[in-house]
Scaffold this motif. Structure first.
Motif, PDB file in Angstrom:
ATOM      1  N   ALA A  41       0.828  -1.212   0.000  1.00 39.19           N
ATOM      2  CA  ALA A  41       0.000   0.000   0.000  1.00 39.19           C
ATOM      3  C   ALA A  41       0.861   1.261   0.000  1.00 39.19           C
ATOM      4  N   PRO A  42       0.354   2.348  -0.583  1.00 33.81           N
ATOM      5  CA  PRO A  42       1.087   3.623  -0.531  1.00 33.81           C
ATOM      6  C   PRO A  42       1.251   4.105   0.907  1.00 33.81           C
ATOM      7  N   LEU A  48       6.967  -1.647  -4.982  1.00 37.04           N
ATOM      8  CA  LEU A  48       6.009  -0.894  -5.801  1.00 37.04           C
ATOM      9  C   LEU A  48       4.840  -0.519  -4.900  1.00 37.04           C
ATOM     10  N   GLN A  49       4.380   0.753  -4.996  1.00 37.74           N
ATOM     11  CA  GLN A  49       3.276   1.218  -4.153  1.00 37.74           C
ATOM     12  C   GLN A  49       2.228   1.946  -5.003  1.00 37.74           C
ATOM     13  N   PRO A  50       1.512   1.208  -5.833  1.00 32.35           N
ATOM     14  CA  PRO A  50       0.540   1.859  -6.720  1.00 32.35           C
ATOM     15  C   PRO A  50      -0.688   2.372  -5.975  1.00 32.35           C
ATOM     16  N   ALA A  51      -1.136   3.568  -6.330  1.00 33.57           N
ATOM     17  CA  ALA A  51      -2.401   4.081  -5.784  1.00 33.57           C
ATOM     18  C   ALA A  51      -3.556   3.378  -6.484  1.00 33.57           C
ATOM     19  N   ARG A  52      -3.361   3.103  -7.787  1.00 33.07           N
ATOM     20  CA  ARG A  52      -4.388   2.401  -8.578  1.00 33.07           C
ATOM     21  C   ARG A  52      -3.757   1.187  -9.239  1.00 33.07           C
ATOM     22  N   LEU A  53      -4.384   0.036  -9.054  1.00 27.91           N
ATOM     23  CA  LEU A  53      -3.811  -1.204  -9.579  1.00 27.91           C
ATOM     24  C   LEU A  53      -3.993  -1.358 -11.085  1.00 27.91           C
ATOM     25  N   LYS A  54      -4.815  -0.498 -11.682  1.00 31.52           N
ATOM     26  CA  LYS A  54      -4.988  -0.536 -13.145  1.00 31.52           C
ATOM     27  C   LYS A  54      -4.191   0.573 -13.845  1.00 31.52           C
ATOM     28  N   ASP A  55      -3.395   1.291 -13.079  1.00 28.62           N
ATOM     29  CA  ASP A  55      -2.579   2.362 -13.640  1.00 28.62           C
ATOM     30  C   ASP A  55      -1.606   1.763 -14.670  1.00 28.62           C
ATOM     31  N   PRO A  56      -1.644   2.230 -15.939  1.00 25.81           N
ATOM     32  CA  PRO A  56      -0.783   1.663 -16.975  1.00 25.81           C
ATOM     33  C   PRO A  56       0.700   1.682 -16.611  1.00 25.81           C
ATOM     34  N   ALA A  57       1.156   2.729 -15.922  1.00 29.83           N
ATOM     35  CA  ALA A  57       2.564   2.821 -15.533  1.00 29.83           C
ATOM     36  C   ALA A  57       2.928   1.708 -14.550  1.00 29.83           C
ATOM     37  N   PHE A  58       2.027   1.438 -13.583  1.00 31.57           N
ATOM     38  CA  PHE A  58       2.260   0.354 -12.625  1.00 31.57           C
ATOM     39  C   PHE A  58       2.258  -0.993 -13.332  1.00 31.57           C
ATOM     40  N   LEU A  59       1.287  -1.221 -14.214  1.00 27.74           N
ATOM     41  CA  LEU A  59       1.188  -2.506 -14.922  1.00 27.74           C
ATOM     42  C   LEU A  59       2.446  -2.773 -15.751  1.00 27.74           C
ATOM     43  N   GLU A  60       2.954  -1.738 -16.388  1.00 25.45           N
ATOM     44  CA  GLU A  60       4.162  -1.889 -17.195  1.00 25.45           C
ATOM     45  C   GLU A  60       5.355  -2.221 -16.305  1.00 25.45           C
ATOM     46  N   GLU A  61       5.455  -1.525 -15.166  1.00 25.34           N
ATOM     47  CA  GLU A  61       6.557  -1.775 -14.231  1.00 25.34           C
ATOM     48  C   GLU A  61       6.480  -3.197 -13.685  1.00 25.34           C
ATOM     49  N   LEU A  62       5.254  -3.649 -13.381  1.00 23.98           N
ATOM     50  CA  LEU A  62       5.054  -5.004 -12.859  1.00 23.98           C
ATOM     51  C   LEU A  62       5.479  -6.050 -13.893  1.00 23.98           C
ATOM     52  N   VAL A  69      -0.928 -11.891   0.173  1.00 21.79           N
ATOM     53  CA  VAL A  69      -1.294 -12.128   1.577  1.00 21.79           C
ATOM     54  C   VAL A  69      -1.763 -10.802   2.177  1.00 21.79           C
ATOM     55  N   ALA A  70      -3.033 -10.738   2.580  1.00 26.62           N
ATOM     56  CA  ALA A  70      -3.588  -9.536   3.232  1.00 26.62           C
ATOM     57  C   ALA A  70      -3.317  -8.279   2.404  1.00 26.62           C
ATOM     58  N   PHE A  71      -3.819  -8.297   1.171  1.00 28.95           N
ATOM     59  CA  PHE A  71      -3.694  -7.161   0.273  1.00 28.95           C
ATOM     60  C   PHE A  71      -5.083  -6.831  -0.227  1.00 28.95           C
ATOM     61  N   ARG A  72      -5.189  -5.839  -1.113  1.00 31.95           N
ATOM     62  CA  ARG A  72      -6.521  -5.496  -1.599  1.00 31.95           C
ATOM     63  C   ARG A  72      -6.900  -6.353  -2.810  1.00 31.95           C
ATOM     64  N   MET A  73      -8.157  -6.235  -3.216  1.00 35.09           N
ATOM     65  CA  MET A  73      -8.666  -7.027  -4.333  1.00 35.09           C
ATOM     66  C   MET A  73      -7.933  -6.652  -5.626  1.00 35.09           C
ATOM     67  N   GLU A  98      -8.256  -8.398 -12.799  1.00 36.87           N
ATOM     68  CA  GLU A  98      -7.810  -9.566 -13.573  1.00 36.87           C
ATOM     69  C   GLU A  98      -6.508  -9.302 -14.315  1.00 36.87           C
ATOM     70  N   VAL A  99      -6.331  -8.082 -14.794  1.00 36.61           N
ATOM     71  CA  VAL A  99      -5.119  -7.756 -15.540  1.00 36.61           C
ATOM     72  C   VAL A  99      -3.863  -7.965 -14.689  1.00 36.61           C
ATOM     73  N   VAL A 100      -4.015  -7.908 -13.365  1.00 40.77           N
ATOM     74  CA  VAL A 100      -2.883  -8.142 -12.462  1.00 40.77           C
ATOM     75  C   VAL A 100      -2.769  -9.626 -12.112  1.00 40.77           C
ATOM     76  N   TRP A 101      -3.871 -10.239 -11.632  1.00 38.36           N
ATOM     77  CA  TRP A 101      -3.745 -11.629 -11.173  1.00 38.36           C
ATOM     78  C   TRP A 101      -3.544 -12.630 -12.310  1.00 38.36           C
ATOM     79  N   ASN A 102      -3.873 -12.227 -13.520  1.00 38.58           N
ATOM     80  CA  ASN A 102      -3.727 -13.127 -14.665  1.00 38.58           C
ATOM     81  C   ASN A 102      -2.368 -12.962 -15.360  1.00 38.58           C
ATOM     82  N   MET A 103      -1.513 -12.103 -14.841  1.00 35.18           N
ATOM     83  CA  MET A 103      -0.267 -11.760 -15.522  1.00 35.18           C
ATOM     84  C   MET A 103       0.781 -12.882 -15.540  1.00 35.18           C
ATOM     85  N   PRO A 104       1.131 -13.489 -14.394  1.00 32.77           N
ATOM     86  CA  PRO A 104       2.193 -14.498 -14.424  1.00 32.77           C
ATOM     87  C   PRO A 104       1.730 -15.847 -14.988  1.00 32.77           C
TER      88      PRO A 104
END
Length: 304
Positions: free
Chosen positions: A32-33, A60-74, A85-89, A92-98
């Motif tokens: 979290a930020p 990484l501390q994204p304010a928005r998990l769909k932020d294109p800059a964060f997604l690219e960095e990830l 573990v004990a994070f926010r929801m 799909e674009v994040v959990w489906n990545m790896p």
């Protein structure tokens, strides 16, 4: 395997630490930020961020998990697996990545107690057993296919805080076992629908109105409510127009002529509230504007 870890509070730190000590390749941590907290509004870093900084792990501390800059960095971290573990929801674009997916550690024996506060609700509901579960993330929260689970007994006098600390350690061990199994490809997935015989018990987020004590209930139910919210956010009642938080209590089945919600005290050691079928003896409390203290300490400085 290249692993990205996602988490925020102390509960998550135990799992991250277990993975690091097992020698897993944690390539980045998402948390979290930073945010201001307390009276001085001092900037507060998450427990996971502090741990990551101590172990030189990229954060990484994204304010928005769909932020294109964060997604690219990830994406740049090329994770094979993500661990939550004990994070926010997650979207799909994040959990489906790896390629090996994203796994989550949850503080209950799924499919029961899906939701934000599984540990609190298990104690509030008087459960004798809880546990931890690892599963693959899917669209609906806490509904993914189960990988492993481990049960833990709940003592009759155990608080949510004590159960939290127990599950934190057991969960860290279960997570290590799960990651090892995924690395070797030696695991089976169990759809939660296969384990459901009826509607599962839920564990929604706890709001202030959930914390107010209803004295028109059996003493045992009130007692479970108190320990299920201890130490945080704490069950409360009103005393002479002020909020009184109760952290520890005992049940007394002695018959009483008091009406539910009425209290009595010997002015020295005992503060008792009447319930539907008995009394609750308060042992540790905090009156609005005061510090947390024992009932004996409280009664030395407060005139009832």
């Amino acid at each position: 395997m290249r692993i990205v870890f996602m988490g925020t509070p102390d509960f998550a730190v135990a799992s991250l630490d277990a993975l690091v000590k097992e020698g897993f390749n944690i390539v980045a941590v998402v948390t979290a930020p930073d945010k201001p907290a307390g009276r001085g509004q001092k900037i507060n870093e998450s427990a996971v961020k502090k741990y990551a900084a101590e172990h030189q792990l990229p954060v990484l501390q994204p304010a928005r998990l769909k932020d294109p800059a964060f997604l690219e960095e990830l994406r740049q971290f090329n994770a094979d697996l993500q661990v939550v573990v004990a994070f926010r929801m997650l979207p799909e674009v994040v959990w489906n990545m790896p390629p090996k997916g994203t796994i989550n550690l949850h503080g209950s024996l799924l499919p029961d107690y899906r939701g934000a506060a599984p540990i609190n609700w298990a104690v509030i509901n008087g459960e004798k057993q809880s546990g931890v579960t690892t599963f693959f993330l899917q669209h609906e929260i806490d509904t993914g296919d189960i990988l492993f689970s481990e049960a833990v007994d709940i003592a009759d006098d155990e608080t949510a805080g004590e159960l939290h600390d127990k599950l934190m350690i057991v969960g860290a061990g279960l997570l290590v076992r799960t990651v090892k199994a995924i690395e070797k490809g030696e695991y089976q997935e169990t759809p939660q629908a296969k384990l459901l015989n009826s509607e599962p018990k839920h564990a929604p987020k706890i709001f202030k109105e959930d914390c107010q004590i209803n004295w028109n209930q059996p003493a045992r139910k009130v007692y479970n409510h108190i320990r299920g919210l201890s130490p945080y956010p704490a069950a409360f009642t009103m005393l002479n127009g002020k909020t009184l938080k109760i952290y520890k209590a005992e049940v007394q089945t002695t018959p009483s002529e008091l009406q539910p919600g009425q209290y009595t005290s010997n002015g020295k050691t005992d503060l008792l509230f009447a319930c539907q079928d008995g009394l609750i003896s308060v042992k540790e409390l905090q009156l609005e504007g005061k510090k947390k203290m024992s009932t004996e300490e409280f009664l030395r400085g407060y005139r009832l």
